[in-house]
Design a protein around this motif. Sequence first.
Motif, PDB file in Angstrom:
ATOM      1  N   SER A 173      -4.225  27.422  -0.796  1.00 62.38           N
ATOM      2  CA  SER A 173      -5.450  28.055  -0.287  1.00 62.38           C
ATOM      3  C   SER A 173      -6.362  26.985   0.309  1.00 62.38           C
ATOM      4  N   PHE A 174      -7.283  27.439   1.165  1.00 63.16           N
ATOM      5  CA  PHE A 174      -8.256  26.516   1.761  1.00 63.16           C
ATOM      6  C   PHE A 174      -9.532  27.277   2.063  1.00 63.16           C
ATOM      7  N   THR A 175     -10.660  26.647   1.764  1.00 64.20           N
ATOM      8  CA  THR A 175     -11.933  27.242   2.173  1.00 64.20           C
ATOM      9  C   THR A 175     -12.782  26.173   2.852  1.00 64.20           C
ATOM     10  N   SER A 176     -13.520  26.588   3.885  1.00 56.99           N
ATOM     11  CA  SER A 176     -14.342  25.585   4.578  1.00 56.99           C
ATOM     12  C   SER A 176     -15.675  25.381   3.871  1.00 56.99           C
ATOM     13  N   ALA A 177     -15.980  26.190   2.859  1.00 53.74           N
ATOM     14  CA  ALA A 177     -17.208  25.985   2.078  1.00 53.74           C
ATOM     15  C   ALA A 177     -17.062  24.695   1.262  1.00 53.74           C
ATOM     16  N   PHE A 178     -18.149  23.950   1.138  1.00 55.78           N
ATOM     17  CA  PHE A 178     -18.103  22.709   0.380  1.00 55.78           C
ATOM     18  C   PHE A 178     -18.812  22.899  -0.954  1.00 55.78           C
ATOM     19  N   VAL A 179     -18.050  22.897  -2.034  1.00 55.11           N
ATOM     20  CA  VAL A 179     -18.629  22.937  -3.379  1.00 55.11           C
ATOM     21  C   VAL A 179     -18.247  21.621  -4.048  1.00 55.11           C
ATOM     22  N   SER A 180     -19.196  20.706  -4.079  1.00 60.50           N
ATOM     23  CA  SER A 180     -18.918  19.368  -4.603  1.00 60.50           C
ATOM     24  C   SER A 180     -18.536  19.442  -6.091  1.00 60.50           C
ATOM     25  N   CYS A 227      -6.813  15.078   9.285  1.00 60.94           N
ATOM     26  CA  CYS A 227      -6.218  14.628  10.551  1.00 60.94           C
ATOM     27  C   CYS A 227      -6.191  15.755  11.589  1.00 60.94           C
ATOM     28  N   ASP A 228      -6.597  16.966  11.184  1.00 59.62           N
ATOM     29  CA  ASP A 228      -6.760  18.053  12.172  1.00 59.62           C
ATOM     30  C   ASP A 228      -7.972  17.801  13.070  1.00 59.62           C
ATOM     31  N   LEU A 229      -8.904  16.943  12.604  1.00 61.22           N
ATOM     32  CA  LEU A 229     -10.139  16.696  13.365  1.00 61.22           C
ATOM     33  C   LEU A 229      -9.960  15.549  14.362  1.00 61.22           C
ATOM     34  N   GLU A 230      -8.979  15.653  15.225  1.00 60.57           N
ATOM     35  CA  GLU A 230      -8.642  14.563  16.150  1.00 60.57           C
ATOM     36  C   GLU A 230      -9.843  14.180  17.030  1.00 60.57           C
ATOM     37  N   ALA A 259      -5.641  18.997   4.610  1.00 63.58           N
ATOM     38  CA  ALA A 259      -5.635  20.110   3.653  1.00 63.58           C
ATOM     39  C   ALA A 259      -5.840  21.407   4.424  1.00 63.58           C
ATOM     40  N   LYS A 260      -6.626  21.337   5.479  1.00 64.52           N
ATOM     41  CA  LYS A 260      -6.939  22.549   6.245  1.00 64.52           C
ATOM     42  C   LYS A 260      -5.698  23.114   6.930  1.00 64.52           C
ATOM     43  N   ASP A 261      -4.998  22.267   7.662  1.00 66.36           N
ATOM     44  CA  ASP A 261      -3.829  22.737   8.421  1.00 66.36           C
ATOM     45  C   ASP A 261      -2.514  22.564   7.649  1.00 66.36           C
ATOM     46  N   THR A 319     -11.188  14.345  -9.232  1.00 66.87           N
ATOM     47  CA  THR A 319     -12.426  13.695  -9.670  1.00 66.87           C
ATOM     48  C   THR A 319     -13.567  13.951  -8.684  1.00 66.87           C
ATOM     49  N   ALA A 320     -14.781  13.878  -9.209  1.00 70.68           N
ATOM     50  CA  ALA A 320     -15.967  13.982  -8.351  1.00 70.68           C
ATOM     51  C   ALA A 320     -16.143  12.666  -7.609  1.00 70.68           C
ATOM     52  N   GLY A 321     -16.410  12.747  -6.310  1.00 73.01           N
ATOM     53  CA  GLY A 321     -16.616  11.519  -5.539  1.00 73.01           C
ATOM     54  C   GLY A 321     -18.024  10.968  -5.675  1.00 73.01           C
ATOM     55  N   ASN A 343     -14.362   9.052  -1.822  1.00 68.08           N
ATOM     56  CA  ASN A 343     -15.757   9.464  -1.637  1.00 68.08           C
ATOM     57  C   ASN A 343     -15.939  10.980  -1.674  1.00 68.08           C
ATOM     58  N   SER A 344     -17.145  11.394  -1.927  1.00 68.20           N
ATOM     59  CA  SER A 344     -17.468  12.816  -1.904  1.00 68.20           C
ATOM     60  C   SER A 344     -17.234  13.380  -0.506  1.00 68.20           C
ATOM     61  N   SER A 345     -16.681  14.572  -0.463  1.00 67.42           N
ATOM     62  CA  SER A 345     -16.455  15.365   0.766  1.00 67.42           C
ATOM     63  C   SER A 345     -15.251  14.933   1.623  1.00 67.42           C
ATOM     64  N   VAL A 346     -14.455  13.991   1.126  1.00 73.50           N
ATOM     65  CA  VAL A 346     -13.267  13.609   1.902  1.00 73.50           C
ATOM     66  C   VAL A 346     -12.194  14.707   1.866  1.00 73.50           C
ATOM     67  N   GLY A 347     -12.298  15.604   0.858  1.00 74.15           N
ATOM     68  CA  GLY A 347     -11.351  16.724   0.797  1.00 74.15           C
ATOM     69  C   GLY A 347     -10.405  16.695  -0.395  1.00 74.15           C
ATOM     70  N   LYS A 348     -10.813  16.058  -1.471  1.00 75.04           N
ATOM     71  CA  LYS A 348      -9.934  15.936  -2.649  1.00 75.04           C
ATOM     72  C   LYS A 348      -9.624  17.304  -3.268  1.00 75.04           C
ATOM     73  N   THR A 349     -10.695  18.069  -3.491  1.00 74.61           N
ATOM     74  CA  THR A 349     -10.504  19.384  -4.107  1.00 74.61           C
ATOM     75  C   THR A 349      -9.703  20.286  -3.168  1.00 74.61           C
TER      76      THR A 349
HETATM   77  P1  GTP Z   1     -16.383  15.945  -4.021  1.00 75.63           P
HETATM   78  O1  GTP Z   1     -15.951  16.999  -4.958  1.00 75.63           O
HETATM   79  O2  GTP Z   1     -17.872  15.946  -3.788  1.00 75.63           O
HETATM   80  O3  GTP Z   1     -15.920  14.573  -4.408  1.00 75.63           O
HETATM   81  O4  GTP Z   1     -15.736  16.267  -2.561  1.00 75.63           O
HETATM   82  P2  GTP Z   1     -14.199  16.538  -2.220  1.00 75.63           P
HETATM   83  O5  GTP Z   1     -13.565  15.266  -1.804  1.00 75.63           O
HETATM   84  O6  GTP Z   1     -13.559  17.291  -3.305  1.00 75.63           O
HETATM   85  O7  GTP Z   1     -14.301  17.443  -0.901  1.00 75.63           O
HETATM   86  P3  GTP Z   1     -13.902  18.973  -0.718  1.00 75.63           P
HETATM   87  O8  GTP Z   1     -12.463  19.193  -0.933  1.00 75.63           O
HETATM   88  O9  GTP Z   1     -14.842  19.802  -1.482  1.00 75.63           O
HETATM   89  O10 GTP Z   1     -14.110  19.152   0.867  1.00 75.63           O
HETATM   90  C1  GTP Z   1     -15.323  18.816   1.527  1.00 75.63           C
HETATM   91  C2  GTP Z   1     -15.428  19.581   2.821  1.00 75.63           C
HETATM   92  O11 GTP Z   1     -14.411  19.154   3.715  1.00 75.63           O
HETATM   93  C3  GTP Z   1     -15.267  21.092   2.652  1.00 75.63           C
HETATM   94  O12 GTP Z   1     -16.168  21.744   3.520  1.00 75.63           O
HETATM   95  C4  GTP Z   1     -13.812  21.342   3.093  1.00 75.63           C
HETATM   96  O13 GTP Z   1     -13.623  22.625   3.634  1.00 75.63           O
HETATM   97  C5  GTP Z   1     -13.621  20.259   4.164  1.00 75.63           C
HETATM   98  N1  GTP Z   1     -12.218  19.826   4.296  1.00 75.63           N
HETATM   99  C6  GTP Z   1     -11.395  19.450   3.292  1.00 75.63           C
HETATM  100  N2  GTP Z   1     -10.193  19.088   3.771  1.00 75.63           N
HETATM  101  C7  GTP Z   1     -10.252  19.266   5.106  1.00 75.63           C
HETATM  102  C8  GTP Z   1      -9.324  19.063   6.170  1.00 75.63           C
HETATM  103  O14 GTP Z   1      -8.150  18.678   5.985  1.00 75.63           O
HETATM  104  N3  GTP Z   1      -9.767  19.323   7.432  1.00 75.63           N
HETATM  105  C9  GTP Z   1     -11.030  19.764   7.688  1.00 75.63           C
HETATM  106  N4  GTP Z   1     -11.353  19.994   8.960  1.00 75.63           N
HETATM  107  N5  GTP Z   1     -11.931  19.960   6.719  1.00 75.63           N
HETATM  108  C10 GTP Z   1     -11.554  19.713   5.435  1.00 75.63           C
END
Ligand code: GTP
Length: 220
Positions: A46-53, A137-140, A166-168, A78-80, A30-36
Amino acid sequence: MASANDTRQAPKDAADQNFDYMFKLLIIGNSSVGKTSFLFRYADDSFTSAFVSTVGIDFKVKTVYRNEKRVKLQIWDTAGQERYRTITTAYYRGAMGFLLMYDISNQESFSAVQDWATQIKTYSWDNAQVILVGNKCDLEDDRVIPTEDGKRLADELGFEFFEASAKDNINVKQVFERLVDIICEKMNESLDASPGMASNNHKNTALNETPPAQSSSCSC
Ligand code: GTP
Ligand code: MG
């Protein structure tokens, strides 16, 4: 958006022809699960907390060494979002491995796993290997999917299972390494079962870009 010949992401690595095997991998979910984020962590650390779908599909290339073999990974992100489904499923064909990802703090993404598994079955090669990844899994404190539920679903679907962040930077490298290993194991099984495959099977050309005469076994 990238095409199969696009080398914008990592021109040097992508153009590098010096490898023993090339594996095409896909990250879905799904979108926003953190694939990118997962791919950026693995490929660029690298990691950024900004969400660019993601729009459509993109890829990165990374070369790894497994048992003295150079394995070039072409990893498609892939795009979710549902609206890109027609584009993204077109890339399932020829993929040797999938990371099917959900977010442990998002019920909907977990509920969608079964549908994603069906998409794999429908559009990909039968022998494609799949790892189910519970990301974030950092978001316990925000967890809504117990680890046990992830494990159980993976067992039911016949997939391996990891929780990761991906974050930690938890289990990111491990997930990719495990996927490479299980693809190699599957290749060896197939070659053992039918040695003729190694020299004349169109699926194997995707697994191994060395000339057929040299590809009688995968020793990854
Ligand atoms: P689509 O491209 O729309 O399919 O989404 P995506 O699955 O690629 O999600 P993306 O990697 O863009 O991450 C979505 C949001 O979740 C961003 O704000 C990330 O910073 C955040 N995020 C990704 N991985 C983690 C993680 O392991 N922990 C936390 N806390 N946030 C994360
Ligand atoms: Mg994305």
